[in-house]
Structures are given as C-alpha cells and as structure tokens.
Write a protein that holds these residues in place. Structure first.
Motif, PDB file in Angstrom:
ATOM      1  N   TRP A   1      43.684  48.160  31.514  1.00  0.00           N
ATOM      2  CA  TRP A   1      42.355  48.639  31.170  1.00  0.00           C
ATOM      3  C   TRP A   1      41.670  49.111  32.440  1.00  0.00           C
ATOM      4  N   THR A   2      40.599  49.876  32.261  1.00  0.00           N
ATOM      5  CA  THR A   2      39.860  50.379  33.413  1.00  0.00           C
ATOM      6  C   THR A   2      38.543  49.641  33.532  1.00  0.00           C
ATOM      7  N   ALA A   3      38.055  49.570  34.754  1.00  0.00           N
ATOM      8  CA  ALA A   3      36.766  48.939  35.026  1.00  0.00           C
ATOM      9  C   ALA A   3      36.080  49.708  36.150  1.00  0.00           C
ATOM     10  N   CYS A   4      34.784  49.635  36.165  1.00  0.00           N
ATOM     11  CA  CYS A   4      34.020  50.235  37.261  1.00  0.00           C
ATOM     12  C   CYS A   4      34.213  49.365  38.500  1.00  0.00           C
ATOM     13  N   PRO A   5      34.349  49.970  39.672  1.00  0.00           N
ATOM     14  CA  PRO A   5      34.587  49.186  40.890  1.00  0.00           C
ATOM     15  C   PRO A   5      33.524  48.110  41.138  1.00  0.00           C
ATOM     16  N   GLY A   6      32.278  48.365  40.760  1.00  0.00           N
ATOM     17  CA  GLY A   6      31.224  47.376  40.967  1.00  0.00           C
ATOM     18  C   GLY A   6      31.341  46.160  40.075  1.00  0.00           C
ATOM     19  N   ASP A   7      32.143  46.265  39.009  1.00  0.00           N
ATOM     20  CA  ASP A   7      32.319  45.149  38.076  1.00  0.00           C
ATOM     21  C   ASP A   7      33.550  44.298  38.388  1.00  0.00           C
ATOM     22  N   VAL A   8      34.327  44.702  39.385  1.00  0.00           N
ATOM     23  CA  VAL A   8      35.573  44.005  39.706  1.00  0.00           C
ATOM     24  C   VAL A   8      35.412  43.266  41.030  1.00  0.00           C
ATOM     25  N   HIS A   9      35.670  41.963  40.993  1.00  0.00           N
ATOM     26  CA  HIS A   9      35.507  41.123  42.177  1.00  0.00           C
ATOM     27  C   HIS A   9      36.757  40.273  42.391  1.00  0.00           C
ATOM     28  N   PRO A  10      37.117  40.017  43.647  1.00  0.00           N
ATOM     29  CA  PRO A  10      38.270  39.148  43.895  1.00  0.00           C
ATOM     30  C   PRO A  10      37.964  37.724  43.429  1.00  0.00           C
ATOM     31  N   LEU A  11      39.000  36.993  43.100  1.00  0.00           N
ATOM     32  CA  LEU A  11      38.820  35.601  42.707  1.00  0.00           C
ATOM     33  C   LEU A  11      38.489  34.758  43.928  1.00  0.00           C
ATOM     34  N   ASN A  12      37.708  33.699  43.711  1.00  0.00           N
ATOM     35  CA  ASN A  12      37.445  32.799  44.831  1.00  0.00           C
ATOM     36  C   ASN A  12      38.662  31.897  45.029  1.00  0.00           C
ATOM     37  N   VAL A  13      38.640  31.086  46.046  1.00  0.00           N
ATOM     38  CA  VAL A  13      39.806  30.274  46.422  1.00  0.00           C
ATOM     39  C   VAL A  13      40.218  29.332  45.293  1.00  0.00           C
ATOM     40  N   ARG A  14      39.262  28.705  44.647  1.00  0.00           N
ATOM     41  CA  ARG A  14      39.578  27.767  43.568  1.00  0.00           C
ATOM     42  C   ARG A  14      40.241  28.497  42.392  1.00  0.00           C
ATOM     43  N   GLU A  15      39.725  29.669  42.032  1.00  0.00           N
ATOM     44  CA  GLU A  15      40.299  30.440  40.934  1.00  0.00           C
ATOM     45  C   GLU A  15      41.713  30.916  41.271  1.00  0.00           C
ATOM     46  N   GLN A  16      41.936  31.299  42.528  1.00  0.00           N
ATOM     47  CA  GLN A  16      43.273  31.726  42.940  1.00  0.00           C
ATOM     48  C   GLN A  16      44.258  30.561  42.868  1.00  0.00           C
ATOM     49  N   ALA A  17      43.823  29.384  43.303  1.00  0.00           N
ATOM     50  CA  ALA A  17      44.693  28.204  43.253  1.00  0.00           C
ATOM     51  C   ALA A  17      45.026  27.840  41.809  1.00  0.00           C
ATOM     52  N   GLU A  18      44.047  27.946  40.929  1.00  0.00           N
ATOM     53  CA  GLU A  18      44.272  27.648  39.517  1.00  0.00           C
ATOM     54  C   GLU A  18      45.270  28.635  38.903  1.00  0.00           C
TER      55      GLU A  18
END
Length: 93
Positions: free
Chosen positions: A57-74
């Motif tokens: 799917w597509t998203a606007c660049p302003g709506d896409v954010h990297p995961l934080n450390v806890r979310e990445q670990a999960e």
C-alpha cells in the motif's frame, strides 16, 4: 490555492532525501494504523508491505515513521517465534 498554502515553502529535494526512511526499514503508517516494511519511494509516496507479506500500500511520507526501539524488539521477537514454530512443524524456511 490559499494564500497560506502559497506562502508555505516546500521542502527541497535534499531535505526529503535526508528524512526518507531506508528501504527495508520496519515502519508505522499512522494514518492507517498499520506496520509495514518500506519497499520503495515513488511518485511522492512511500510504498509499504505488511511484515508477513501481502499486498503493498502507499502512504504519504509524513504519515510514515520508524518504529521505536521497543516496537522493533517486539517485531523481532515475533519473527523469531514464527521461525521456531515453522521449524517445529518441519517447514522449510
């Protein structure tokens, strides 16, 4: 176009490149409340694919954010669990 929109400076190409998430990065689409892997940047959109595969799917660049450390670990933990489950069932990975 409103006067405010006409006066709002657009980010230059260098700024967009600096804030762009790298392909392969696990990210969160805040508009759709979905996580996905960044697959491409094209036509002013970010292309994302669900973590387990599926339709992009597509998203606007302003709506896409990297995961934080806890979310990445999960996310990594669940990927390892899925891999271990597949091995226990004798599936080829």
């Amino acid at each position: 176009m409103t006067d405010a929109a006409a006066r709002t400076p657009r980010p230059d190409r260098a700024e967009l490149e600096r804030t762009r998430l790298p392909v392969g990065q696990l990210a969160h689409d805040t508009r759709q409340e979905r996580r996905g892997i960044v697959m491409d940047h094209q036509d002013g959109f970010v292309w994302l694919r669900p973590e387990g595969g599926g339709t992009e799917w597509t998203a606007c660049p302003g709506d896409v954010h990297p995961l934080n450390v806890r979310e990445q670990a999960e996310a990594l933990m669940w990927a390892r669990v899925a891999s271990a489950n597949a091995r226990s069932r004798g599936e080829v990975l």
